[in-house]
Write an enzyme that holds these catalytic residues in place. Structure first.
Site, PDB file in Angstrom:
ATOM      1  CE1 TYR A  61      -4.294   0.665  -0.333  1.00 31.91           C
ATOM      2  CE2 TYR A  61      -4.413  -1.408   0.855  1.00 31.91           C
ATOM      3  CZ  TYR A  61      -5.013  -0.441   0.056  1.00 31.91           C
ATOM      4  OH  TYR A  61      -6.310  -0.594  -0.340  1.00 31.91           O
ATOM      5  CG  ASP A 207      -7.524  10.018 -24.449  1.00 31.95           C
ATOM      6  OD1 ASP A 207      -6.478   9.330 -24.426  1.00 31.95           O
ATOM      7  OD2 ASP A 207      -8.654   9.552 -24.179  1.00 31.95           O
TER       8      ASP A 207
END
Ligand SMILES: *Cc1c(COP(=O)(O)O)cnc(C)c1O
Length: 429
Positions: A61, A207
């Site tokens: 994490y 994009d």
């Protein structure tokens, strides 16, 4: 070529623990090795990129950013994420990079929320003219949360009509213009789009999902100087693991980072980020520039030969890594053409064409790309052969003996260009 035993050895424990999944992985590997992969958005990554994906980083994490994490033990996570970020900014000559988006769609979502509130107006490319679902489709969050206006391509030549884009932008006054496409075979003039955005006071999101590898290699003009934020996938022409990436100007860095985490995502996929670092390192090598050049050369060879055989292409050719076959002059649908080609060992996807009359599940077009076969080492001569096979099948889609013959020859071609041929993957030292 990777020896069969090497592949097996790596997965011995998977085989013991879960033979069903193991069997599916082996079957998928065999499928990929034996078929001509021509889906324009797919590619094959290097063994190094794939190895990084299967590492212990999947345990970690690491919410937050390098040096500013919410968890302990992030020393080595910081190392790979910093490497990925600095390679991304170097590769695209950008001021700032965020390498955490889980996908291209997530990258776009973060970019939108950096500049927009629900209800704001965006101007994006019409899906049936080559745009992407995340550019304002009603079935996507982008179409649900924002007011959408669309631009498209000219009916006459299949190219973006920049005058129409400007007129629409002046009329609807979007807060953001989104550029980039999933099925547009021509060069996109990001500079013109940037000028239109400035003129109407809109933000510009470019994009790059499909063409990032071509931009990185210098085979397509970069939007970086002309956009407020650039999003991309890392797994298409960029030839990295599945994932997303954002690039922006320094002044937007904090906002972009906060929109990725904590606004839309939780913990980053550190194994994927480690793999992105490897792929971005590969993309910085001279060999990758050469790869991009060959992708474009191959698409042109494919286009020239199918057209010589009487196949219509949207815009009459290509400048990039893909062609868009226009079947509107035939009784054959995109769906049936896709299936006939699949039976012949050639994997492509049906695609809507500008002025589409059929449903998105049927369509009147095919999108065919060269990134994956170029990675295998194929060149213009192989493209010409494949173009003839495609033309034969489009002419006689119900001729199963023809399809069977082509399937055999496609298999031979695949065997001559092994999937894990090391020469295809230049690794930067
Ligand atoms: C593929 C693509 C995306 C989405 O990427 P995912 O990783 O599938 O979410 C976004 N925009 C464009 C233009 C694409 O082609």
């Amino acid at each position: 070529m990777l020896k069969a035993t090497e592949g097996r050895e790596r997965m011995e424990r998977l085989d013991r623990a879960d033979p069903v999944v193991h069997g599916a992985v082996l079957a998928e590997e065999a499928r990929q090795k034996a078929q001509l992969e021509m889906i324009a958005s797919e590619n094959f990554v290097s063994p190094a990129v794939r190895e990084a994906l299967g590492t212990v980083f999947t345990h970690k994490y690491a919410e937050g950013l390098p040096g500013r994490r919410y968890y302990g033990g992030c020393e080595f996570a910081d190392q790979v994420e910093d490497l990925a970020r600095s390679r991304a900014t170097q590769l695209f000559h950008a001021a700032h990079a965020n390498v955490q988006p889980h996908s291209g769609a997530q990258a776009n979502m973060a970019a939108y929320f950096a500049f927009l509130k629900p209800g704001d107006r965006i101007l994006g490319m019409n899906l049936s003219h080559g745009g992407h679902l995340t550019h304002g489709s009603p079935v996507n969050f982008s179409g649900r949360l924002f007011e959408v206006s669309a631009y498209g391509v000219r009916g006459t030549d299949g190219r973006i009509d920049y005058d129409q884009v400007r007129d629409t932008a002046l009329k609807v006054r979007p807060r953001l213009i989104v550029t980039g496409a999933s099925a547009y075979p021509r060069t996109i003039d990001f500079e013109k789009f940037g000028a239109i955005a400035r003129e109407v006071g809109a933000f510009h999101l470019a994009d790059l999902a499909h063409i990032a590898g071509l931009v990185a290699g210098g085979h397509h003009p970069s939007p970086v100087p002309h956009a407020d934020v650039v999003s991309t996938t890392t797994h298409k022409t960029l030839r990295g693991p599945r994932g997303g990436l954002l690039l922006c100007r320094e002044k937007h860095a904090g906002t972009i980072d906060r929109m990725v985490f904590p606004f839309i995502q939780g913990g980053p996929l550190m194994h994927v980020i480690a793999s992105k670092a490897v792929a971005l390192g590969e993309a910085l090598s001279p060999g990758f520039r050469d790869y991009g050049r060959r992708v474009v050369e191959n698409a042109r060879a494919l286009a020239d030969q199918v057209m010589a055989r009487g196949v219509q292409l949207v815009s009459g050719g290509t400048d990039n890594h893909l062609i868009l076959v226009d079947l509107r002059d035939r009784a054959l649908t995109g769906k049936d053409a896709e299936q006939a080609l699949e039976r012949a060992g050639i994997t492509v996807n049906k695609n809507t064409v500008p002025g589409e009359r059929r449903s998105p599940f049927v369509t009147s077009g095919l999108r065919i790309g060269t990134p994956a076969l170029t990675t295998r080492g194929m060149g213009p001569a192989e493209m010409k052969t494949i173009a003839d096979w495609i033309a034969d099948i489009l002419d006689r889609p119900a001729d199963e003996s023809l399809i069977g013959r082509i399937r055999d020859r496609a298999g031979d071609l695949c065997a001559a260009f092994p999937l894990f041929g090391d020469q295809s993957f230049p690794i930067r030292r």
